[in-house]
Design an enzyme around this catalytic site. Sequence first.
Site, PDB file in Angstrom:
ATOM      1  N   CYS A 240    -105.588 -88.749  21.520  1.00 52.69           N
ATOM      2  CA  CYS A 240    -106.938 -88.793  20.959  1.00 52.69           C
ATOM      3  C   CYS A 240    -106.842 -88.423  19.487  1.00 52.69           C
ATOM      4  O   CYS A 240    -106.149 -87.466  19.125  1.00 52.69           O
ATOM      5  CB  CYS A 240    -107.851 -87.808  21.688  1.00 52.69           C
TER       6      CYS A 240
ATOM      7  N   CYS B  92    -119.891 -77.697   6.797  1.00 51.66           N
ATOM      8  CA  CYS B  92    -120.320 -77.325   8.147  1.00 51.66           C
ATOM      9  C   CYS B  92    -120.272 -75.790   8.299  1.00 51.66           C
ATOM     10  O   CYS B  92    -119.213 -75.177   8.142  1.00 51.66           O
ATOM     11  CB  CYS B  92    -119.415 -77.981   9.184  1.00 51.66           C
TER      12      CYS B  92
ATOM     13  N   CYS C  51    -111.370 -78.491   3.402  1.00 54.28           N
ATOM     14  CA  CYS C  51    -112.271 -79.602   3.706  1.00 54.28           C
ATOM     15  C   CYS C  51    -113.442 -79.614   2.725  1.00 54.28           C
ATOM     16  O   CYS C  51    -113.992 -78.561   2.403  1.00 54.28           O
ATOM     17  CB  CYS C  51    -112.784 -79.463   5.146  1.00 54.28           C
TER      18      CYS C  51
ATOM     19  N   ARG D  87    -115.275 -80.731  29.140  1.00 49.73           N
ATOM     20  CA  ARG D  87    -114.144 -79.925  28.704  1.00 49.73           C
ATOM     21  C   ARG D  87    -114.623 -78.598  28.111  1.00 49.73           C
ATOM     22  O   ARG D  87    -115.484 -78.583  27.238  1.00 49.73           O
ATOM     23  CB  ARG D  87    -113.350 -80.691  27.643  1.00 49.73           C
TER      24      ARG D  87
ATOM     25  N   CYS E 159    -115.153 -89.544  22.743  1.00 50.83           N
ATOM     26  CA  CYS E 159    -115.186 -88.123  23.073  1.00 50.83           C
ATOM     27  C   CYS E 159    -116.154 -87.466  22.098  1.00 50.83           C
ATOM     28  O   CYS E 159    -115.955 -87.539  20.883  1.00 50.83           O
ATOM     29  CB  CYS E 159    -113.780 -87.531  22.930  1.00 50.83           C
TER      30      CYS E 159
ATOM     31  N   CYS F 262    -104.373 -84.181  21.203  1.00 45.29           N
ATOM     32  CA  CYS F 262    -105.478 -84.432  20.287  1.00 45.29           C
ATOM     33  C   CYS F 262    -105.001 -84.184  18.864  1.00 45.29           C
ATOM     34  O   CYS F 262    -104.650 -83.053  18.514  1.00 45.29           O
ATOM     35  CB  CYS F 262    -106.657 -83.526  20.614  1.00 45.29           C
TER      36      CYS F 262
END
Length: 407
Positions: free
Chosen positions: A142, A69, A65, A272, A202, A109
């Site tokens: 999702c 982060c 990626c 969740r 979400c 997901c």
Amino acid sequence: MDLLNTLVDKGLRRETPTRGEALAVLATSDDDLLDVVAAAGKVRRHWFGRRVKLNYLVNLKSGLCPEDCSYCSQRLGSRADILKYTWLKPDEASKAAAAGLAGGAKRVCLVASGRGPTDRDVDRVSDTIRAIKEQNGGVEVCACLGLLSDGQAERLREAGADAYNHNLNTSESTYGDITTTHTYADRVDTVQKAHAAGLSACSGLIAGMGESDEDLVDVVFALRELDPDSVPVNFLIPFEGTPLAKEWHLTPQRCLRILAMVRFVCPDVEVRIAGGREVHLRTMQPLALHLANSIFLGDYLTSEGQAGRADLEMIADAGFEVEGTDRVTLPEHRTGGGCGSHDDGGCAAHEGDGCGSHGGGACGPAPSGAGSCAGAAEENAPRTDEPRTDLVAVRRRGAGTDLAPNA
């Protein structure tokens, strides 16, 4: 305790607590912990009964990626020894999803690493959504693909997506300390795009990154304002090879207080328990079911989770039941379209963002000879304030491998 009685009353009325009340929950003592869990449990049961919704992650594209982060094992510059692979084909992704659905999952997901999808990526994921929907009646899908451009949420909705995940992760004031390649406002914009397109929004957080109680309350109140239908709560997995590898601040008690605070602030949304529950809640996981009404089944994006069978046994032993596809998760007042925890009726594919999964942990096998005598077990047990690096296992099975998934 007057505080807890007040918070229960407000939760049953869908009334927002004050910031002071939310902070007070996080400041409660371990002596009061069971009272806190019992109080938040009343709110959880009022809106969701004893049902537990199971969600299953499929990592469509892992690693490499370009975003930085700090919490993420897939980040730019990560030295974490994770699986790296490009896009799964629709039939591969559908096969991976089928394993989770067979294990009792209600929602799949679909996650992909990267800053955000290209239009070609949206086409690819749309084909995957259609394949999963055609082969599995009643399944929810999702997508979690990072930052969305104009029109992409609508295209995913047209392909059959039910929801879109993009987490805020931490407070706006500290976001720049965690990530520099995009902004907090970028994340808010993507959640709003998903919501405007008619997708169920979400969005959640990651706890344990060195944030203060005020930061936790800030991000949860910001989520309340955005009004997502589901709020995943991740607990940081300090992967070796990432900037936050030494951040081990969470205890099971702290995690339970955080979940209780989220339940009081967001009483009628799907809360969740996402990545990190095995690592940080450990044997206290069953208590967390009294606070949250949703978990991930099996493995996470780049780390292994508790065995799927153990998840199901834990739910049954704690007196809860798996929510079937014939049940609507959200309370009736939230199902008229979009969101609506407010009185007006209104509510990236990075590790930690994977449809609410920070990447999860692992419940490794018991040491040989475990349980031979209580004295030895007590002597060998790790202290609760020590890093549990033994519980962090990189995923080597399921999507992107030739091995059967954990579901």
